[in-house]
Write a protein that holds these residues in place. Structure first.
Motif, PDB file in Angstrom:
ATOM      1  N   ALA A 145      17.788  -2.916  13.325  1.00 30.03           N
ATOM      2  CA  ALA A 145      17.098  -4.067  13.920  1.00 30.03           C
ATOM      3  C   ALA A 145      15.679  -3.722  14.345  1.00 30.03           C
ATOM      4  N   GLY A 146      15.368  -2.459  14.492  1.00 28.84           N
ATOM      5  CA  GLY A 146      14.041  -2.066  14.963  1.00 28.84           C
ATOM      6  C   GLY A 146      12.962  -2.278  13.922  1.00 28.84           C
ATOM      7  N   ALA A 147      11.735  -2.469  14.383  1.00 24.85           N
ATOM      8  CA  ALA A 147      10.594  -2.675  13.485  1.00 24.85           C
ATOM      9  C   ALA A 147      10.207  -1.373  12.795  1.00 24.85           C
ATOM     10  N   SER A 148       9.706  -1.490  11.581  1.00 25.72           N
ATOM     11  CA  SER A 148       9.205  -0.328  10.851  1.00 25.72           C
ATOM     12  C   SER A 148       7.907   0.169  11.490  1.00 25.72           C
ATOM     13  N   VAL A 149       7.571   1.407  11.206  1.00 27.14           N
ATOM     14  CA  VAL A 149       6.368   2.025  11.773  1.00 27.14           C
ATOM     15  C   VAL A 149       5.451   2.442  10.633  1.00 27.14           C
ATOM     16  N   ASP A 150       4.204   1.995  10.692  1.00 30.72           N
ATOM     17  CA  ASP A 150       3.215   2.363   9.663  1.00 30.72           C
ATOM     18  C   ASP A 150       2.388   3.551  10.126  1.00 30.72           C
ATOM     19  N   ILE A 151       2.171   4.474   9.212  1.00 27.73           N
ATOM     20  CA  ILE A 151       1.374   5.671   9.510  1.00 27.73           C
ATOM     21  C   ILE A 151       0.231   5.697   8.510  1.00 27.73           C
ATOM     22  N   ILE A 152      -0.994   5.565   8.966  1.00 28.46           N
ATOM     23  CA  ILE A 152      -2.178   5.490   8.112  1.00 28.46           C
ATOM     24  C   ILE A 152      -2.607   6.899   7.699  1.00 28.46           C
ATOM     25  N   ILE A 153      -2.768   7.085   6.400  1.00 29.63           N
ATOM     26  CA  ILE A 153      -3.245   8.359   5.866  1.00 29.63           C
ATOM     27  C   ILE A 153      -4.558   8.085   5.139  1.00 29.63           C
ATOM     28  N   ASP A 154      -5.637   8.730   5.596  1.00 27.59           N
ATOM     29  CA  ASP A 154      -6.939   8.557   4.956  1.00 27.59           C
ATOM     30  C   ASP A 154      -7.517   9.919   4.634  1.00 27.59           C
ATOM     31  N   ALA A 155      -8.816   9.956   4.349  1.00 29.67           N
ATOM     32  CA  ALA A 155      -9.450  11.211   3.937  1.00 29.67           C
ATOM     33  C   ALA A 155      -9.400  12.275   5.028  1.00 29.67           C
ATOM     34  N   SER A 156      -9.291  11.840   6.281  1.00 27.72           N
ATOM     35  CA  SER A 156      -9.311  12.808   7.390  1.00 27.72           C
ATOM     36  C   SER A 156      -7.980  13.530   7.581  1.00 27.72           C
ATOM     37  N   ASN A 157      -6.914  12.973   7.036  1.00 30.75           N
ATOM     38  CA  ASN A 157      -5.603  13.595   7.267  1.00 30.75           C
ATOM     39  C   ASN A 157      -4.702  13.542   6.036  1.00 30.75           C
TER      40      ASN A 157
END
Length: 493
Positions: free
Chosen positions: A167-179
């Motif tokens: 039931a819990g919401a998904s979690v987004d993890i942003i990956i860009d050039a810095s990581n």
């Protein structure tokens, strides 16, 4: 002839006054007026100085005594409270096989009835997943968004075959050039504090990203990449159905425990809500091997604790009683010290636990007797009998305090209340100590004042005697002149 006499007298009475008064004292009269002045000043202030010194000595003794007894009762209370809270005086749970189930008493719990059979059929586990190894953990992997979703899953041979989101919401993890490196991705996942932890595992094959969730069947997870066009590569980190770049090392699972034959599930291997007052730590799963959970009474520990209490009480009481001696005691008139003695004497009769069915509630009922001199003794036979007939009641008397109540809340709470009253700076020995210290400070002021007054009197008397001595010297000079004149007249005749 009269004029010469006048000149002689003036020469004698008008000698220089700038010379030291003390050096010239007694020059005319022949009396040691310096010593006389000192004796007169000492005599006038001797009784006052003696009274101040005696008062200061008394106050010093009172300050020391008040501080000592406050420290004694506080130390006594702290030691008893520490012992009570340690759990050494409480009934402890037992396990017939600590290699399967380890048991500990929950803080503050009273184990009156502990009797259970536990069978560990499955341990709780956390899902772990790892990526394929890469040569350089600092090299870019790809950019985009990693979406973490929790739920329940089916896993076989390192692969997820089914997943049901929770039931819990998904979690987004942003990956860009810095990581975008393996190291950066691990740090980004951990920074989200989303319920999984990421780490880098390196061996001869290279570096792997390892992600671990929490234990429990409902804490399985998937990780799905949405890649940035032109910066592809994150999909190699996908965890879930059909993911080919990662391997699931262990599946999320609940612990399965049968209590007296009734199977239950828990998401942790630490369980505190199945056996009242007992924490179960599941160590290994052994289907068909029951573990008996019971208890052991702290009989020997309680016997020793009561004996130690009696000995310490008598030491504290004897020292206090000595300073309350009506003739020689430093605190013979101290109200707070008398109150402390009275409270200690009432301790053996104070209700320390709620009794039921005639169970003992006071120290006197378990063999702690008060003697005529106020000291106490232990009837070991009576205590042993109480431990056999009413072990729970005796244990409650020595249980750690719970809540703010003192009456009926154990010996440690009752003694703690007495210690708090003694340390009180408004009405206890703490207040006495403050009062005596202030009075001693006032004595120092009085001594300084007396010294100043003595110096002033010495100066005034010294001047008075100097004036008298000068007059006597003048009279002697006149007398000598007249005698010489008479001798001269007689010689002319």
């Amino acid at each position: 002839m009269g004029g010469n006499a006048t000149v002689a007298v003036e020469a004698t009475t008008n000698r220089p006054s700038s010379a030291s008064i003390v050096q010239t004292l007694g020059g005319g009269s022949g009396i040691d007026t310096s010593a006389l002045v000192q004796s007169l000043v000492d005599a006038q202030f001797e009784s006052r100085n003696a009274a101040l010194a005696k008062r200061e000595e008394t106050l010093t003794a009172q300050i020391s005594a008040a501080a000592t007894h406050k420290s004694n009762i506080t130390g006594f209370s702290t030691a008893l409270s520490t012992l009570s809270r340690s759990g050494n005086l409480a009934t402890q749970p037992t396990s017939s096989n600590s290699g399967i189930v380890n048991v500990t008493r929950l803080s503050g719990a009273v184990l009156t009835d502990v009797n259970a059979r536990v069978e560990v059929r499955q341990l709780a586990a956390a899902q772990t997943a790892s990526t394929a190894p890469v040569t350089d953990k600092a090299a870019p992997v790809g950019q985009g968004t990693l979406t973490l979703t929790f739920g329940t899953a089916s896993v076989a041979d390192g692969a997820m075959s089914a997943f049901m989101p929770g039931a819990g919401a998904s979690v987004d993890i942003i990956i860009d050039a810095s990581n975008s490196s393996l190291q950066g991705i691990a740090a980004a996942i951990n920074a989200r504090n989303a319920g999984v932890t990421a780490s880098i595992l390196t061996d001869s094959a290279g570096s792997r990203l390892v992600i671990k969730g929490g234990s429990g069947e409902a804490r399985a997870f998937t990780l799905e990449a949405t890649e940035t066009p032109g910066e592809e590569g994150l999909s190699a980190l996908n965890i879930g159905i059909g993911a080919s770049g990662t391997t699931i090392g262990s599946a999320a699972a609940d612990a399965i425990v049968a209590i007296d034959g009734v199977a239950i599930k828990r998401d942790s291997n630490t369980i505190a809500d199945l056996v009242p007052g007992v924490k179960l730590d599941l160590v290994s799963a052994q289907i068909g091997v029951p573990v008996n959970i019971g208890k052991t009474l702290p009989t020997n520990a309680l016997l020793q604790a009561v004996s130690d209490f009696v000995d310490t009480y008598n030491e504290v009481f004897a020292a206090l009683n000595k300073d309350l001696d009506p003739v020689t005691g430093s605190l013979k008139q101290d109200i707070a010290a008398k109150a402390l003695k009275r409270q200690l004497q009432q301790l053996t009769l104070a209700p320390l636990a709620s009794g039921a069915g005639g169970a003992p509630t006071t120290l006197s009922q378990i063999g702690v007797r008060t003697n005529r001199d106020g000291s106490i003794t232990l009837d070991s036979t009576a205590l042993s009998r109480a431990l056999v007939n009413s072990p729970d009641a005796v244990e409650k008397m020595f249980a750690a305090p719970s809540g703010a109540a003192t009456t009926g809340n154990g010996l440690a709470a009752a003694l703690g209340a007495i210690a708090a009253e003694a340390a009180n700076t408004t009405r206890g020995l703490g207040a006495s100590e403050i009062s005596y210290t202030k009075a001693k400070s006032d004595i120092a002021t009085d001594k300084t004042d007396a010294l100043a007054k003595a110096d002033a009197l010495r100066t005034r008397m010294t001047r008075q005697f100097a004036s008298m001595d000068a007059k006597v010297a003048a009279y002697k000079s006149t007398q000598t002149f007249i005698e010489n004149q008479v001798k001269a007249w007689n010689s002319q005749d």
